[in-house]
Design an enzyme around this catalytic site. Structure first.
Site, PDB file in Angstrom:
ATOM      1  CD  GLN A   1      15.676 -16.491   5.028  1.00 47.23           C
ATOM      2  OE1 GLN A   1      16.752 -16.059   4.648  1.00 47.23           O
ATOM      3  NE2 GLN A   1      14.765 -16.931   4.183  1.00 47.23           N
ATOM      4  NE  ARG A   2       9.024 -10.473   6.048  1.00 44.30           N
ATOM      5  CZ  ARG A   2       8.354 -10.472   4.894  1.00 44.30           C
ATOM      6  NH1 ARG A   2       8.999 -10.569   3.752  1.00 44.30           N
ATOM      7  NH2 ARG A   2       7.057 -10.340   4.872  1.00 44.30           N
TER       8      ARG A   2
ATOM      9  CB  ILE B   1      15.443  -9.802   7.051  1.00 39.87           C
ATOM     10  CG1 ILE B   1      14.752 -10.061   5.714  1.00 39.87           C
ATOM     11  CG2 ILE B   1      14.487  -9.904   8.215  1.00 39.87           C
ATOM     12  CD1 ILE B   1      14.385 -11.522   5.490  1.00 39.87           C
ATOM     13  CG  ASP B   2      15.969  -8.037   2.108  1.00 44.39           C
ATOM     14  OD1 ASP B   2      15.857  -9.236   2.422  1.00 44.39           O
ATOM     15  OD2 ASP B   2      15.060  -7.391   1.552  1.00 44.39           O
TER      16      ASP B   2
ATOM     17  CG  ASP C   1      -1.897  -1.184   1.109  1.00 44.88           C
ATOM     18  OD1 ASP C   1      -2.857  -1.080   0.335  1.00 44.88           O
ATOM     19  OD2 ASP C   1      -1.637  -2.222   1.763  1.00 44.88           O
TER      20      ASP C   1
ATOM     21  N   GLY D   1      11.419   0.870   0.253  1.00 52.11           N
ATOM     22  CA  GLY D   1      10.096   1.201  -0.292  1.00 52.11           C
ATOM     23  C   GLY D   1       9.353   2.175   0.607  1.00 52.11           C
TER      24      GLY D   1
ATOM     25  NE  ARG E   1      16.165 -35.773  -1.059  1.00 46.15           N
ATOM     26  CZ  ARG E   1      16.582 -36.647  -1.975  1.00 46.15           C
ATOM     27  NH1 ARG E   1      17.281 -36.233  -3.032  1.00 46.15           N
ATOM     28  NH2 ARG E   1      16.324 -37.936  -1.838  1.00 46.15           N
TER      29      ARG E   1
ATOM     30  NE  ARG F   1      19.810 -37.544   0.470  1.00 44.90           N
ATOM     31  CZ  ARG F   1      18.676 -37.863   1.074  1.00 44.90           C
ATOM     32  NH1 ARG F   1      18.268 -37.156   2.121  1.00 44.90           N
ATOM     33  NH2 ARG F   1      17.960 -38.870   0.653  1.00 44.90           N
TER      34      ARG F   1
ATOM     35  NE  ARG G   1      14.438  -5.802  -1.593  1.00 44.52           N
ATOM     36  CZ  ARG G   1      14.072  -4.546  -1.792  1.00 44.52           C
ATOM     37  NH1 ARG G   1      12.942  -4.301  -2.430  1.00 44.52           N
ATOM     38  NH2 ARG G   1      14.789  -3.550  -1.359  1.00 44.52           N
TER      39      ARG G   1
HETATM   40  O1  F6P Z   1      12.464  -7.427   1.899  1.00 49.47           O
HETATM   41  C1  F6P Z   1      12.188  -8.489   2.755  1.00 49.47           C
HETATM   42  C2  F6P Z   1      11.814  -9.730   1.984  1.00 49.47           C
HETATM   43  O2  F6P Z   1      11.613 -10.769   2.907  1.00 49.47           O
HETATM   44  C3  F6P Z   1      12.814 -10.141   0.912  1.00 49.47           C
HETATM   45  O3  F6P Z   1      13.956 -10.775   1.439  1.00 49.47           O
HETATM   46  C4  F6P Z   1      11.954 -11.026   0.049  1.00 49.47           C
HETATM   47  O4  F6P Z   1      12.452 -11.055  -1.263  1.00 49.47           O
HETATM   48  C5  F6P Z   1      10.613 -10.337   0.099  1.00 49.47           C
HETATM   49  O5  F6P Z   1      10.606  -9.528   1.266  1.00 49.47           O
HETATM   50  C6  F6P Z   1       9.427 -11.283   0.162  1.00 49.47           C
HETATM   51  O6  F6P Z   1       8.254 -10.553   0.092  1.00 49.47           O
HETATM   52  P1  F6P Z   1       6.802 -11.154   0.421  1.00 49.47           P
HETATM   53  O7  F6P Z   1       6.644 -11.160   1.907  1.00 49.47           O
HETATM   54  O8  F6P Z   1       5.865 -10.212  -0.257  1.00 49.47           O
HETATM   55  O9  F6P Z   1       6.773 -12.548  -0.140  1.00 49.47           O
END
Ligand code: F6P
Length: 365
Positions: A291-292, A142-143, A79, A120, A283, A178, A187
């Site tokens: 990660q978030r 996180i990036d 948004d 953003g 695999r 493996r 990103r």
């Molecule tokens: O910018 C944070 C991030 O988790 C990136 O690492 C990943 O590419 C993107 O957001 C994923 O976005 P969404 O939550 O819209 O799938």
């Protein structure tokens, strides 16, 4: 210090990130206890600002949240008030709702806005600043790809999660002899892959900043087998790409102002290795939003707290249009413009990449 500030708004924008609640708590506590301000929290990021959905943050509401994941305010990475989407009869339409958002802030009597976000959200914050809204930013992602700061909060927690995943993959890789591929987020940058890969003892780390050659990866795996090491660990950043090849796009989110979602390079690397080394089992694990999620590690709780406190102080000092930033050990401020100008990428010649190479990590080059 500016004396006529009474009420500030805050919002969390973009993808969520461990440490958001610690920032919210630090901002609210500092503003209320330190300066006697009122604090309004907009719900679901810029969407709440446009739709005038908010809550009054008091001390009780922000108590006991610094160790928790997610954001108590909610967020959205779709948004943008300057290009606000609505869906009518299945069609996506965009309109500029920034004046509506500003009028909501005026009606609430806000003296300005603290935006906790990545590039953003800080871009949007900057546009509001240019329209006369007092704005201070806090660097979240996180990036770790924001310029103007050494570290964004949330990054180290994501690295911790990816590193733990590598420890687990190591034991099963060794048992089954493996090749294990772990795809991580980031990103267009390789910060998470690089840090987690070094920490987790990866044999190969593939990042967007160093395009890879599949032959070099094959050589590394084969050499390990010759040395009697019959397993290998490969960390792939979601934005990694082969030399002369393309980045892999998972899907496009048409309603988002940044529609590209990356993903799938881990499978491509595995397939390409599998075609060449037919006797080896491979695999793939895509770590994704794990990660978030979850609690921030102590480092991020502390950094988030420092950022939150500094954001209120910057606001009270009238440093509008700035983002709080960590430089060395000090928290300072930089113009938001500088922070969003370019994505901060891993330098292929940096000391950290060199250190990784010194301990035998292959970057596929
Ligand atoms: O910018 C944070 C991030 O988790 C990136 O690492 C990943 O590419 C993107 O957001 C994923 O976005 P969404 O939550 O819209 O799938």
């Amino acid at each position: 210090m500016i004396s006529n500030i009474n009420q500030i708004g805050i919002l969390t924008g973009g993808g969520d990130c461990p440490g958001l609640n610690a920032v919210i708590r630090a901002i609210a506590k500092t503003a209320i206890m330190g300066y006697g301000l009122e604090v309004i929290g907009f719900i679901d990021g810029f969407k709440g600002l446009v739709e005038n959905r908010y809550i009054q943050l008091d001390l009780r509401k922000v108590s006991g949240i610094s160790h928790t994941g997610g954001t108590v305010l909610g967020t959205s990475n779709r948004d943008n008030p300057f290009k606000y989407f609505t869906v009518s009869e299945g069609n996506v339409q965009h309109s500029d709702e920034s004046d509506r958002a500003i009028s909501n802030m005026h009606h609430l009597g806000l003296d300005g806005l603290i935006v906790i976000g990545g590039d953003g959200s800080l871009n949007i914050a900057n546009q509001f600043q240019e329209k006369g809204v007092n704005v201070v930013g806090v660097p979240k992602t996180i990036d770790n790809d924001l310029s103007g700061t050494d570290v964004t909060f949330g990054f180290n927690t994501a690295v911790n999660t990816a590193s733990e995943a590598l420890d687990r993959l190591h034991t099963t890789a060794e048992s089954h002899h493996r090749v294990m591929v772990l795809e991580v987020m980031g990103r267009y940058t390789g910060w998470i892959a690089l840090h987690a890969g070094i920490s987790g003892g990866a044999d190969v780390i593939l990042i967007p900043e160093i395009p890879y050659k599949i032959d070099e990866i094959i050589k590394k795996i084969s050499e390990r087998y010759r040395q009697g090491k019959n397993f290998s660990i490969i960390v792939v950043a979601e934005g990694a790409l082969p030399e002369h090849g393309e980045i892999v796009i998972r899907n496009l989110v048409s309603t988002s102002h940044d529609p590209i979602r990356l993903g799938g390079i881990g499978n491509k690397v595995a397939e390409d290795i599998g075609e060449r080394l037919k006797n080896i089992e491979i695999r793939v694990t895509v770590l994704g939003h794990l990660q978030r999620g979850g609690s921030p590690i102590p480092y991020d709780r502390i950094l988030s707290t420092r950022y939150g406190v500094a954001a209120v102080e910057a606001f009270m000092d009238g440093k509008f249009g700035t983002m709080v930033s960590l430089q060395g050990r000090e928290i300072t401020t930089v113009p938001i413009n500088d922070a969003i100008k370019d994505i901060r990428k891993v330098e292929p010649d940096s000391a950290l990449v060199k250190a990784a190479r010194s301990v035998g990590v292959n970057f596929g080059d």
